[in-house]
Design a protein around this motif. Structure first.
Motif, PDB file in Angstrom:
ATOM      1  N   ALA A  49      10.141  39.946  86.368  1.00 44.07           N
ATOM      2  CA  ALA A  49      10.685  39.874  87.831  1.00 44.07           C
ATOM      3  C   ALA A  49       9.326  40.284  88.704  1.00 44.07           C
ATOM      4  O   ALA A  49       8.538  41.018  88.284  1.00 44.07           O
ATOM      5  CB  ALA A  49      11.857  40.633  88.094  1.00 44.07           C
ATOM      6  N   PRO A  50       9.276  39.891  89.837  1.00 41.40           N
ATOM      7  CA  PRO A  50       8.310  40.278  90.766  1.00 41.40           C
ATOM      8  C   PRO A  50       8.181  41.599  91.222  1.00 41.40           C
ATOM      9  O   PRO A  50       9.510  42.155  91.529  1.00 41.40           O
ATOM     10  CB  PRO A  50       8.521  39.116  92.051  1.00 41.40           C
ATOM     11  CG  PRO A  50       9.299  38.168  91.461  1.00 41.40           C
ATOM     12  CD  PRO A  50      10.236  38.651  90.432  1.00 41.40           C
ATOM     13  N   LEU A  51       7.190  42.225  91.367  1.00 43.02           N
ATOM     14  CA  LEU A  51       7.244  43.714  91.866  1.00 43.02           C
ATOM     15  C   LEU A  51       6.667  43.773  93.025  1.00 43.02           C
ATOM     16  O   LEU A  51       6.907  44.900  93.814  1.00 43.02           O
ATOM     17  CB  LEU A  51       6.375  44.388  90.787  1.00 43.02           C
ATOM     18  CG  LEU A  51       6.557  44.317  89.327  1.00 43.02           C
ATOM     19  CD1 LEU A  51       5.659  45.267  88.578  1.00 43.02           C
ATOM     20  CD2 LEU A  51       8.117  45.074  89.246  1.00 43.02           C
ATOM     21  N   LEU A  52       5.915  42.799  93.730  1.00 43.16           N
ATOM     22  CA  LEU A  52       5.221  42.949  95.093  1.00 43.16           C
ATOM     23  C   LEU A  52       5.293  41.715  95.711  1.00 43.16           C
ATOM     24  O   LEU A  52       5.363  40.427  95.167  1.00 43.16           O
ATOM     25  CB  LEU A  52       3.659  43.064  94.725  1.00 43.16           C
ATOM     26  CG  LEU A  52       3.391  44.571  94.265  1.00 43.16           C
ATOM     27  CD1 LEU A  52       1.935  44.871  93.832  1.00 43.16           C
ATOM     28  CD2 LEU A  52       3.714  45.657  95.098  1.00 43.16           C
ATOM     29  N   THR A  53       5.545  41.872  97.076  1.00 47.95           N
ATOM     30  CA  THR A  53       5.513  40.555  97.894  1.00 47.95           C
ATOM     31  C   THR A  53       4.238  40.662  98.900  1.00 47.95           C
ATOM     32  O   THR A  53       3.998  41.945  99.495  1.00 47.95           O
ATOM     33  CB  THR A  53       6.685  40.256  98.565  1.00 47.95           C
ATOM     34  OG1 THR A  53       7.278  41.469  99.373  1.00 47.95           O
ATOM     35  CG2 THR A  53       7.953  40.052  97.604  1.00 47.95           C
ATOM     36  N   ARG A  54       3.769  39.589  99.411  1.00 46.96           N
ATOM     37  CA  ARG A  54       2.762  39.517 100.422  1.00 46.96           C
ATOM     38  C   ARG A  54       3.427  38.974 101.957  1.00 46.96           C
ATOM     39  O   ARG A  54       4.101  37.738 101.980  1.00 46.96           O
ATOM     40  CB  ARG A  54       1.748  38.715 100.181  1.00 46.96           C
ATOM     41  CG  ARG A  54       0.596  39.391  99.267  1.00 46.96           C
ATOM     42  CD  ARG A  54      -0.427  38.415  99.133  1.00 46.96           C
ATOM     43  NE  ARG A  54      -1.275  38.956  98.248  1.00 46.96           N
ATOM     44  CZ  ARG A  54      -1.581  38.785  96.798  1.00 46.96           C
ATOM     45  NH1 ARG A  54      -0.460  38.006  96.228  1.00 46.96           N
ATOM     46  NH2 ARG A  54      -2.236  39.049  95.893  1.00 46.96           N
ATOM     47  N   LYS A  55       3.445  40.177 103.074  1.00 45.62           N
ATOM     48  CA  LYS A  55       4.047  39.476 104.322  1.00 45.62           C
ATOM     49  C   LYS A  55       2.883  39.932 105.417  1.00 45.62           C
ATOM     50  O   LYS A  55       2.651  41.010 105.374  1.00 45.62           O
ATOM     51  CB  LYS A  55       5.385  40.054 104.331  1.00 45.62           C
ATOM     52  CG  LYS A  55       6.485  39.547 103.547  1.00 45.62           C
ATOM     53  CD  LYS A  55       7.729  40.339 103.868  1.00 45.62           C
ATOM     54  CE  LYS A  55       9.036  39.613 102.915  1.00 45.62           C
ATOM     55  NZ  LYS A  55      10.280  40.490 103.212  1.00 45.62           N
ATOM     56  N   SER A  84      -5.525  41.868  89.669  1.00 45.38           N
ATOM     57  CA  SER A  84      -4.209  41.101  89.665  1.00 45.38           C
ATOM     58  C   SER A  84      -3.715  40.711  88.572  1.00 45.38           C
ATOM     59  O   SER A  84      -2.646  40.786  88.384  1.00 45.38           O
ATOM     60  CB  SER A  84      -5.043  39.386  90.368  1.00 45.38           C
ATOM     61  OG  SER A  84      -5.357  39.676  91.745  1.00 45.38           O
ATOM     62  N   LEU A  85      -4.647  40.982  87.695  1.00 43.30           N
ATOM     63  CA  LEU A  85      -4.301  40.776  86.128  1.00 43.30           C
ATOM     64  C   LEU A  85      -3.188  41.806  85.866  1.00 43.30           C
ATOM     65  O   LEU A  85      -2.276  41.637  85.011  1.00 43.30           O
ATOM     66  CB  LEU A  85      -5.558  40.644  85.165  1.00 43.30           C
ATOM     67  CG  LEU A  85      -5.184  40.473  83.646  1.00 43.30           C
ATOM     68  CD1 LEU A  85      -4.457  39.439  83.405  1.00 43.30           C
ATOM     69  CD2 LEU A  85      -6.415  40.716  82.726  1.00 43.30           C
ATOM     70  N   HIS A  86      -3.616  43.067  86.244  1.00 41.40           N
ATOM     71  CA  HIS A  86      -2.570  44.461  86.063  1.00 41.40           C
ATOM     72  C   HIS A  86      -1.340  44.235  86.481  1.00 41.40           C
ATOM     73  O   HIS A  86      -0.451  44.041  85.816  1.00 41.40           O
ATOM     74  CB  HIS A  86      -3.227  45.347  86.592  1.00 41.40           C
ATOM     75  CG  HIS A  86      -4.400  46.161  85.992  1.00 41.40           C
ATOM     76  ND1 HIS A  86      -5.167  47.280  86.321  1.00 41.40           N
ATOM     77  CD2 HIS A  86      -4.900  45.654  84.907  1.00 41.40           C
ATOM     78  CE1 HIS A  86      -6.070  47.539  85.360  1.00 41.40           C
ATOM     79  NE2 HIS A  86      -6.183  46.593  84.415  1.00 41.40           N
ATOM     80  N   ILE A  87      -1.084  43.540  87.549  1.00 41.96           N
ATOM     81  CA  ILE A  87       0.279  43.238  88.173  1.00 41.96           C
ATOM     82  C   ILE A  87       0.872  42.126  87.446  1.00 41.96           C
ATOM     83  O   ILE A  87       2.102  42.075  87.217  1.00 41.96           O
ATOM     84  CB  ILE A  87       0.028  42.987  89.723  1.00 41.96           C
ATOM     85  CG1 ILE A  87      -0.671  44.306  90.535  1.00 41.96           C
ATOM     86  CG2 ILE A  87       1.188  42.610  90.351  1.00 41.96           C
ATOM     87  CD1 ILE A  87       0.103  45.489  90.317  1.00 41.96           C
ATOM     88  N   THR A 122      -2.189  51.024  88.898  1.00 47.16           N
ATOM     89  CA  THR A 122      -2.869  50.106  89.794  1.00 47.16           C
ATOM     90  C   THR A 122      -1.584  49.704  90.842  1.00 47.16           C
ATOM     91  O   THR A 122      -2.038  49.479  91.786  1.00 47.16           O
ATOM     92  CB  THR A 122      -3.235  48.912  88.991  1.00 47.16           C
ATOM     93  OG1 THR A 122      -4.312  49.305  88.170  1.00 47.16           O
ATOM     94  CG2 THR A 122      -3.478  47.804  90.132  1.00 47.16           C
ATOM     95  N   LEU A 123      -0.409  49.634  90.258  1.00 46.31           N
ATOM     96  CA  LEU A 123       0.768  49.180  91.106  1.00 46.31           C
ATOM     97  C   LEU A 123       0.774  50.335  92.125  1.00 46.31           C
ATOM     98  O   LEU A 123       1.145  49.930  93.170  1.00 46.31           O
ATOM     99  CB  LEU A 123       1.921  49.200  90.271  1.00 46.31           C
ATOM    100  CG  LEU A 123       3.294  48.925  91.109  1.00 46.31           C
ATOM    101  CD1 LEU A 123       3.343  47.598  91.524  1.00 46.31           C
ATOM    102  CD2 LEU A 123       4.668  49.143  89.875  1.00 46.31           C
ATOM    103  N   VAL A 124       0.928  51.659  91.922  1.00 45.75           N
ATOM    104  CA  VAL A 124       0.861  52.579  92.787  1.00 45.75           C
ATOM    105  C   VAL A 124      -0.147  52.637  93.969  1.00 45.75           C
ATOM    106  O   VAL A 124       0.206  52.643  95.051  1.00 45.75           O
ATOM    107  CB  VAL A 124       1.115  53.922  92.247  1.00 45.75           C
ATOM    108  CG1 VAL A 124       0.732  55.163  93.121  1.00 45.75           C
ATOM    109  CG2 VAL A 124       2.129  54.253  91.139  1.00 45.75           C
TER     110      VAL A 124
END
Length: 297
Positions: free
Chosen positions: A48-54, A36-39, A11-13
């Motif tokens: 720690a956070p793995l993804l950011t939204r920009k 969202s639950l997977h992440i 899911t992350l990939v």
């Protein structure tokens, strides 16, 4: 400590590749809350956070990028492992551990290996030189897949044996002895003998053949390597009794081969573990049975 699920890593990939949770959910055929639950599970596991939204796009953090690099390798390794296992299930590749005596390895097995090399080049047959009793024992404890064994064999739990082939046992005699056209126990017992040792089924069979005439001759030497025995016969050291397989090479010109009176046969079987065998072993078994059928005609 909880292990990281490959599903979560996948899911992350996909999110990182597509830059979107929503698109990742569609590609993975998952509900958006599940993605969202997977992440969230991964971030809780990592701490720690793995993804950011920009600007509407999702990007990996520095820590996320490190995990992504490892995740891609793990997923690729998992796919490769599944592919290799599936090929083995289908019999396209795999390892088959086969036990056989030196006699079978010398002439019978190479014919089967030649055919297998053409039909199923991905199958690796690992041959082990074993007595029939050793092969049955290895099958029982799971360290062997197939065994070429002398018959008869006592019944052993978990091992099944089917007849494979029957080959005549012949007398191999130095040509200088000028032997008769057929060899009897009485004629042979009065000569120097080279025989298989008493641990083999062949030794028991030949001893019974002599016993029908009330004879128990002593061997000058005992060996279990049939080709070495034939070399000694050719040198005039003694005579022997050995199976003669169809399509075996012609013997040394210094020795002659004679049938026995009464006749004698070596019976071989193929032993395997009871129940369904792996496809790669089934292919090896098929070739061995085909060869036996050809030689019987």
């Amino acid at each position: 400590m909880r292990e990281i699920s490959l599903d979560r890593l996948r899911t992350l990939v996909v999110i990182a590749d597509l830059g979107s949770f929503a698109q990742a959910a569609r590609v993975l055929n998952l509900a958006p809350p599940t993605v969202s639950l997977h992440i969230a599970d991964l971030e809780a596991r990592i701490g720690a956070p793995l993804l950011t939204r920009k600007r509407g796009q999702v990007h990996p953090t520095t820590i996320g990028q490190t995990l992504l690099e490892r995740a891609r390798r793990l997923l690729a390794d998992a796919e490769q492992a599944l592919d290799e296992v599936q090929r083995q299930v289908q019999g396209l590749s795999g390892r088959v551990r086969l036990g056989a005596s030196t006699g079978a390895i010398a002439h019978l097995l190479p014919q089967a290996l030649d055919i297998l090399g053409v039909r199923h080049p991905g199958i690796d047959v690992q041959v082990q030189v074993l007595t029939s009793r050793e092969s049955v024992g290895r099958l029982q404890d799971g360290t062997l897949d197939l065994g070429l064994v002398a018959l008869p064999q006592a019944a052993v739990k978990g091992v099944q044996i089917q007849p494979w082939r029957r080959d005549p046992i012949m007398a191999f005699i130095p040509l200088s002895w000028a032997p008769p056209s057929r060899i009897t126990p009485a004629w042979l017992a009065s000569r120097a003998l080279i025989l298989n040792d008493s641990t083999t089924q062949l030794s028991r069979v030949t001893s019974e053949w002599f016993a029908t005439a009330g004879l128990q001759p002593d061997a000058r030497i005992q060996l279990n390597y049939n080709d070495a025995i034939k070399s000694l016969v050719a040198a005039g050291y003694g005579a022997t009794l050995l199976p003669h397989e169809a399509r075996a090479p012609e013997p040394d010109s210094r020795l002659c081969m004679r049938p026995l009176r009464p006749g004698l046969w070596r019976h071989l079987g193929i032993a395997s573990r009871q129940g369904q065998i792996e496809q790669s072993s089934a292919y090896v078994l098929q070739v061995l049975l085909e060869l036996a059928a050809q030689d019987s005609h």
